[in-house]
Design an enzyme around this catalytic site. Structure first.
Site, PDB file in Angstrom:
ATOM      1  N   PHE A  67       0.764  -1.409  -0.017  1.00  0.00           N
ATOM      2  CA  PHE A  67      -0.011  -0.111  -0.119  1.00  0.00           C
ATOM      3  C   PHE A  67       0.728   1.190  -0.092  1.00  0.00           C
ATOM      4  O   PHE A  67       0.366   2.478  -0.300  1.00  0.00           O
ATOM      5  CB  PHE A  67      -0.868  -0.154   1.288  1.00  0.00           C
ATOM      6  CG  PHE A  67      -0.457   0.347   2.547  1.00  0.00           C
ATOM      7  CD1 PHE A  67      -0.775   1.585   2.968  1.00  0.00           C
ATOM      8  CD2 PHE A  67       0.431  -0.399   3.305  1.00  0.00           C
ATOM      9  CE1 PHE A  67      -0.131   2.164   4.207  1.00  0.00           C
ATOM     10  CE2 PHE A  67       1.023  -0.034   4.365  1.00  0.00           C
ATOM     11  CZ  PHE A  67       0.692   1.272   5.098  1.00  0.00           C
ATOM     12  N   LYS A  68       2.207   1.138   0.484  1.00  0.00           N
ATOM     13  CA  LYS A  68       2.946   2.418   0.603  1.00  0.00           C
ATOM     14  C   LYS A  68       3.322   3.011  -0.875  1.00  0.00           C
ATOM     15  O   LYS A  68       3.622   4.237  -0.996  1.00  0.00           O
ATOM     16  CB  LYS A  68       4.099   2.023   1.367  1.00  0.00           C
ATOM     17  CG  LYS A  68       3.896   1.950   2.783  1.00  0.00           C
ATOM     18  CD  LYS A  68       4.800   1.403   3.719  1.00  0.00           C
ATOM     19  CE  LYS A  68       4.315   0.982   5.016  1.00  0.00           C
ATOM     20  NZ  LYS A  68       5.448   0.496   6.034  1.00  0.00           N
ATOM     21  N   ASP A  69       3.167   2.119  -1.998  1.00  0.00           N
ATOM     22  CA  ASP A  69       3.452   2.590  -3.262  1.00  0.00           C
ATOM     23  C   ASP A  69       2.354   3.805  -3.365  1.00  0.00           C
ATOM     24  O   ASP A  69       2.952   4.914  -4.425  1.00  0.00           O
ATOM     25  CB  ASP A  69       2.994   1.348  -3.958  1.00  0.00           C
ATOM     26  CG  ASP A  69       4.251   0.545  -4.254  1.00  0.00           C
ATOM     27  OD1 ASP A  69       5.353   0.761  -3.931  1.00  0.00           O
ATOM     28  OD2 ASP A  69       3.939  -0.949  -4.445  1.00  0.00           O
TER      29      ASP A  69
END
Length: 541
Positions: free
Chosen positions: A174-176
């Protein structure tokens, strides 16, 4: 891209500005003190007044960011982006939150995920800093490498289980989402100012690889990542160590994710050094990341709500698997803006957030316990400071007192009123490794859907609520990573990993990683690398 016009009103969260204290230095760009006007306010719908009764002209206000500790000058979005920590050691928060009315939510409900990100960023950045057309282009570029055409995907599974897949970016995490946008904002301002920054990141697993991917090859950004050797999965390590770009350096630290933060803190405490080398962090404390993560909650709500025609608006329960509380802080801000969500903080056995929500016990455990959900093996959830400030009515004096006591003693008992507000805003659950494995196995058996262990922490809560037969609103579990990144956990759950070819290909690639051993001076090693990368940039610029 669809542009929604809507009405907003500004809530009051006034703070005083105090003299600057340089406990932690913040990189201050040229525009750091320039007013920021919300794009949505300038695009106010017709001649309507907002919910507060203000005219469009009256409702148009400067968007400032203030420190949760109240002892630093306020800044605009660019200042908050490049600062990370505020100079007084606090975290930046919007001084005033826009309040979204029913018509705004109705219009936003028809938007794609990227369009929601644009609308939120327009509110909190403003056209003076990034004009609307430029903002559209930046968000489009940020998401162009995502594998799913909608960027994120809601998976509707058996027995009312909704899983919002946030992991379709380059590193399957999700950090993308937030880091790809943040990197675009960084490069936009750096190119305009002719500046260079060195980003220093400590990672518990996914932040490092997502940060590297977001800036690899960038001319104006160098990045140094510290990873906890042996505490990440093999795939997580390879996603970092196989990037050989000249602007990337990776260290394998002989310690856990909290211990590797110490040399980073020591370097950032040297004000002159930070200023000389234009240092910044992209860890979860950076406001830009929290801003983009707010879109997860809006999108989850719009995908799962039964109807926007009901009065009052129906609630949706959003289950957030969390370690550093960045996603949780984003959800709390969305709540305060008027999004009718109930939040659940789902943690592993490193349960400081759970203890804080349940009984106001914000204190460290003796050790960090390794779990299957390794990216959440965190003892210090930095973004809880934002939540304390938000729920206390922007009480910077109280927040500063709590956090300074925590830094001194590693233990704080929340005031009764604050703990009451926290437990009203957030429910929590702590999930064991055994429950994680059982959840992964059950979800596969019932849905043929593989969950990563962090997603399983959230889904475990859903299964527990089903067992208790507790009446609840529609529920959405956030899925922060693909199971493909955690084959060891998949095997532990008695399942067979499914590994994409691009992840399998990592095994055959050349790696570069410098060890930081217990006997080394980590701070000196980090400083030397920063200086060397600075010299390299100057030689080629």
């Amino acid at each position: 891209m669809h542009k929604a016009t809507f009405t907003v009103r500004l809530g009051s969260a006034g703070l005083k500005s105090y003299p600057q204290e340089h406990r932690l230095h913040a990189v201050q760009p040229a525009s750091a003190m320039r007013p920021c006007v919300c794009a949505s306010q300038l695009r106010h719908a017709g001649n309507e007044t907002g919910a507060s009764g203000l005219s469009p002209l009256q409702a148009s206000r400067v968007m400032w960011y203030v420190s949760t500790r109240g002892m630093a000058p306020r800044v605009d979005f660019e200042g908050a982006l490049f600062s990370g920590y505020a100079p007084d050691g606090g975290l930046f928060m919007p001084e005033k939150l826009p309040q979204l009315n029913r018509e705004t939510l109705r219009q936003w409900s028809a938007l794609s995920y990227p369009s929601l990100v644009v609308e939120l960023c327009a509110l909190f950045i403003g056209p003076e800093l990034i004009p609307r057309d430029d903002l559209n282009d930046l968000i489009h570029r940020a998401f162009r490498r995502f594998r799913h055409r909608e960027v994120v995907r809601l998976s509707r599974l058996r027995d009312g289980l909704n899983v919002l897949e946030l992991w379709h970016g380059a590193t399957y995490a999700f950090k993308d989402l937030s880091l790809s946008c943040t990197a675009q904002f960084l490069q936009y301002f750096l190119q305009k100012r002719g500046k260079h920054v060195t980003v220093v990141v400590g990672t518990s697993g996914d932040t490092g690889s997502a940060a590297i991917e977001s800036v690899r090859g960038a001319k104006n950004v160098s990045i140094i990542v510290l990873l906890p050797q042996g505490h990440c999965t093999k795939i997580q390590e390879l996603q970092m160590t196989t990037v050989l770009a000249e602007n990337v350096r990776v260290f394998g630290v002989e310690g856990n994710s909290d211990e590797l933060d110490e040399p980073i803190k020591a370097v950032f405490a040297d004000v002159a050094f930070v200023k000389k080398h234009n240092l910044m962090s992209l860890n979860s404390i950076n406001w830009s990341r929290v801003l983009v993560q707010m879109a997860h909650h809006f999108f989850a709500y719009f995908q799962c709500m039964p109807s926007l025609d009901l009065h009052p608006l129906p609630a949706v329960e959003v289950v957030v698997p969390t370690g550093a509380a960045g996603n949780l802080a984003a959800g709390c801000i969305a709540q305060k803006m008027g999004l009718p969500i109930h939040l659940v903080a789902a943690v592993n056995c490193n349960d400081i957030i759970h203890r804080t929500v349940q009984r106001g016990d914000f204190s460290l455990s003796e050790t960090v316990k390794p779990t299957l959900a390794s990216a959440m093996d965190i003892q210090v959830p930095y973004n809880m400071e934002r939540i304390f400030w938000l729920l206390s009515g922007s009480d910077s004096q109280m927040t500063r007192g709590l956090m300074e006591q925590f830094e001194r003693t590693q233990s704080v008992s929340l005031p009764e009123e604050l703990q009451s507000k926290l437990s009203a805003a957030v429910t929590s659950e702590s999930v064991s490794d055994e429950a994680i494995m059982q959840t992964m196995a059950r979800c596969w058996q019932e849905n043929q859907s593989l969950l990563c262990p962090h997603t399983a922490v959230a889904v475990s809560y859903h299964y527990q609520q089903m067992l208790r037969q507790t009446p609840s609103p529609p529920r959405c579990c956030l899925a922060p990573a693909s199971a493909a990144k955690f084959p060891e956990a998949v095997v532990a759950a008695g399942l067979s990993p499914e590994t994409p070819m691009e992840i399998l290909a990592l095994e055959g690639k050349e790696t570069r990683c410098t060890p930081m051993r217990k006997s080394d001076d980590w701070t000196v090693m980090l400083r030397d690398t920063i200086e060397n990368m600075g010299r390299q940039w100057r030689a080629t610029s």
